[in-house]
Design a protein around this motif. Sequence first.
Motif, short mmCIF file in Angstrom:
data_model
loop_
_atom_site.label_atom_id
_atom_site.label_comp_id
_atom_site.label_asym_id
_atom_site.label_seq_id
_atom_site.Cartn_x
_atom_site.Cartn_y
_atom_site.Cartn_z
N UNK A 503 -12.32 -3.15 1.92
CA UNK A 503 -13.39 -2.06 1.63
C UNK A 503 -12.94 -1.14 2.85
N UNK A 504 -13.22 0.12 2.66
CA UNK A 504 -13.19 1.27 3.66
C UNK A 504 -14.48 1.98 3.53
N UNK A 505 -14.46 3.01 4.44
CA UNK A 505 -15.69 3.99 4.46
C UNK A 505 -15.56 4.88 3.41
N UNK A 506 -16.82 5.53 3.11
CA UNK A 506 -16.99 6.23 1.85
C UNK A 506 -15.86 7.48 1.90
N UNK A 507 -15.89 8.11 3.03
CA UNK A 507 -15.06 9.25 2.99
C UNK A 507 -13.72 8.92 3.45
N UNK A 508 -13.48 7.67 3.72
CA UNK A 508 -12.00 7.45 4.13
C UNK A 508 -11.09 6.63 2.99
N UNK A 509 -11.71 6.18 2.04
CA UNK A 509 -11.19 5.55 0.80
C UNK A 509 -9.74 5.93 0.47
N UNK A 510 -9.80 7.38 0.15
CA UNK A 510 -8.55 8.03 -0.49
C UNK A 510 -7.53 8.02 0.30
N UNK A 511 -8.01 8.38 2.03
CA UNK A 511 -6.72 8.56 2.83
C UNK A 511 -6.32 6.85 3.05
N UNK A 512 -7.23 5.91 2.97
CA UNK A 512 -6.85 4.59 3.16
C UNK A 512 -5.80 3.96 1.95
N UNK A 513 -6.05 4.39 0.75
CA UNK A 513 -5.20 4.11 -0.20
C UNK A 513 -3.73 4.61 0.13
N UNK A 514 -3.61 5.92 0.41
CA UNK A 514 -2.32 6.57 0.64
C UNK A 514 -1.64 5.85 1.67
N UNK A 515 -2.46 5.71 2.64
CA UNK A 515 -1.86 5.07 3.96
C UNK A 515 -1.36 3.65 3.69
#
Lengths: 753, 129
Positions: A503-515
């Motif tokens: 799980x990730x923060x609400x605003x950071x999910x998209x960047x986390x996936x790309x990361x």
Amino acid sequence: MQRADRHPAPALAGPGRIVVDGAPVPYQAGDSVAMALIRAGAHPGRGGTLCLAGDCGNCVAEVDGIAWIRTCQADCRPGLAVERHPARGGPPLHPVAQPDVTRPPVARRIPVRRVSVDLVVIGAGESGTAAAANARLRGRTVLLLDAREDAEVVAIYGGPTVIVRSSTGMTHVHAREVIVATGAAELHPVCPGNGLRGLLTGRAAELLHAAGIDLGVAVAVGEPPRDVPCTVVAGRLVRIEGTERVSAVVTATGEGLAAAEVRTPCETLILGLGRAPRDLLARMSTGEPVAVIGPAAESFPLPPAPTAGIVCPCAGIGVDDLEGVWQRGFQELELVKRASLAGTGTCQGSVCLPHVRAWVASKSGTVPEPFTARPASRQVTLAEAAADVHLDVFKRTPLHDEHLALGGRLDRFGGWWRPWTYGDHVAEYWAVREGVSLGDVSTLGKLIVSGPDVVELLERIYPNRVGNLGPGRSRYALLLNERGHVIDDGMICRETETRFVLTFTSGGAANAEMWLRDWIETWGLKVQVMDRTMSLAAINVTGPLAGQLLGRAGLADPPRYLAHAHAEVAGVPCHVMRLSFTGEASFELHHPVDRSVELWRTLLDLGRDLGIRPHGLRNLFGLRLEKGHVIVGMDTELDSTPHRLGMDWAVRMDKPEFLGRSALARTALLPDSRRLIGLTMTSPVPTEGSPIWSDGEIVGHVTSSFDSPLLGRAVMLGWLKRTPFPEAVEIDGRRATVTRPPFYDPEGLRARA
Amino acid sequence: MLALETIPGVRAAADAAAIDGMVVAEGAVVLRFAPDEVFIMFPKPGRELNEGFAQAIIARETGFVGCWLTLEELAARVVAHIDWALPVERPALAQGLVAGVPAKLWLESGRALLLCAAPYAHELTERLR
């Protein structure tokens, strides 16, 4: 030919009357606004040569409330309101009424049509029509655009994308190729007196004569107009005399000592000084597949280099101004344009470009290439420019309407609409601390990662241990970049040997996936990723009575602290994660979005006698602050390391490798320069962002603040950025105490209960 | 106003080669979101994937909403809000912004499926009104 007609079709039956500066002005059938004004003995603008072809800005006025309209291109219709621009400066700005928030913005009301074609041909003259016909014969889809056919091209952008304005709205045309066939424009004079009224190009004189307008005593210099009664005087143009309107023209024959000037009185001066390519649209399309044909592509001879007079009538730039910037060292055409602003006005150089090129050529000895143009080629209103431009999309959780029905006030956080409070934020707080409460955490990022190399991936990605996490267990983790800076945080939940839920923060999910995907590819690991953020909703059941509520919902054996399990809750399949952000026992129920309303309502029903109520972000932010939990992006900065955040406990430097490890090892040797600290003080609570003072200097700022109902004082997180870190600080002129968080339940007993 | 409804299916993430060789029930509509990800709409509920590929992530998916459109409806209500060229071949999956909202279009010869993630449903519906 381009024309700025954004108004309804003219009343061709005419005659009629328009209203100019508050007074009626009659017009004849087929008159443009400029023609009607000239017919009435007036000038539509401030002065200067009129081309009546839409090339110059000498006839601009406010038409129907829109400023900078070329009146030669605006057709008359009964009652049309025209306000001429003042002699100096721009038109006055009209006060804007308070916007009506119940109606969509004006920009939404201008329709936009989108079209894709092989070829756009701009200009339906002889060469443009032929080019279009030829392309159609070869089977290409062609769009032939001409302002005279209510299709005015106002810009060409990359793609190329051609922006077209018509009386019915805007059209965005995506083309593989564009042909500009916009013809040639007549040259304007540059000499003393060229700003007077009564000056016409040859074509303008022909149009006015054909419309039955008396030009008075007309004199022509250069190529005379066809079929217009006038006296043709020989020689080159020297100056134009008169006060407001032309009274005489002075020409010269011969050169040097043999030169002889001739003064010829006149009421109208007609100028046939040559032509220049009308290539404005082509000049804004550098690097695009845009071709120029016909007269627009011709290399017409430049006019003589001007020696006096206004060169750029739009910006009021004279030859003296050009000389001034040249003397200051701006000795290239593009630099002369930028420094003098010649060519940056209404017509974007359509009038002055040939003259400025000739002038620069006379100074440098080399004829420069034409300067570039920028969209738009015509004045566009903000509504036209923004037509159909959409605002950012903010996502809704499946519980959006439930929140509204419960009186929730929603706002935008991390790309989502989320409830801030349901009205009684104090009651929401105590429901969490003493009873049971629901929070909509559907916005959390949720990724499934699976594959034979998944443990290796996560060990490299995260700074804490992953391999020793057993199936059914979870662990909080920071996400670091190569510099050791915190970019996100969340939970690692192990499901099987080779499958995890992150799980990730609400605003950071998209960047986390790309990361993650980037590193999987970079390292060549066999790991699959599936983003379930928008597929799964999540409800956080939190509070000392949370377990009791879940028992009523059929979850007899809820996972213990930092464990997770798949189970049905109230008949809904859930991934139940036991953790705590609020500081109380908490269970996140991740479940399919289409079952969320059902689960939410059932839990509220089951907990009614327990005093259940939902809590919004206002309290969530405060509850976690009492526990000292940071919110990435709110309490962190772009270069926040775990050490600066006081979160060394979340990093295992004894791991041989992970992203950011080298940077952390290196920066650990440096003295501390910044530190996130806890602060407490008496109420009222300072606002987030408040400066932190020490010894009369600002030494940091508050990142989060909360007026704790339980503790009876303000609790805060904030950055100290001056060393040595002071122990005594002031905020809002009051003393604050530096305190090591958490402020509440430091042993974490309640979360584990 | 478009009525977007849940489009149930199965979503799978797997090695691209495994997805290339995937076998699904007859009549299933397979949308290849990415080389390593696929969304499958089965003609009958309850059908499952042939799990012929290892280490795949397979999940029942109810997070997409959408509606089937005739080509006339597609042209009238959707295409005007797209700033990119639609593919000419059929069937084809197109993905991008529709009226500024991330969406997908499954284009068949006589009809099209407009699809978006459920959290975008309201915004897409409003903007295509």
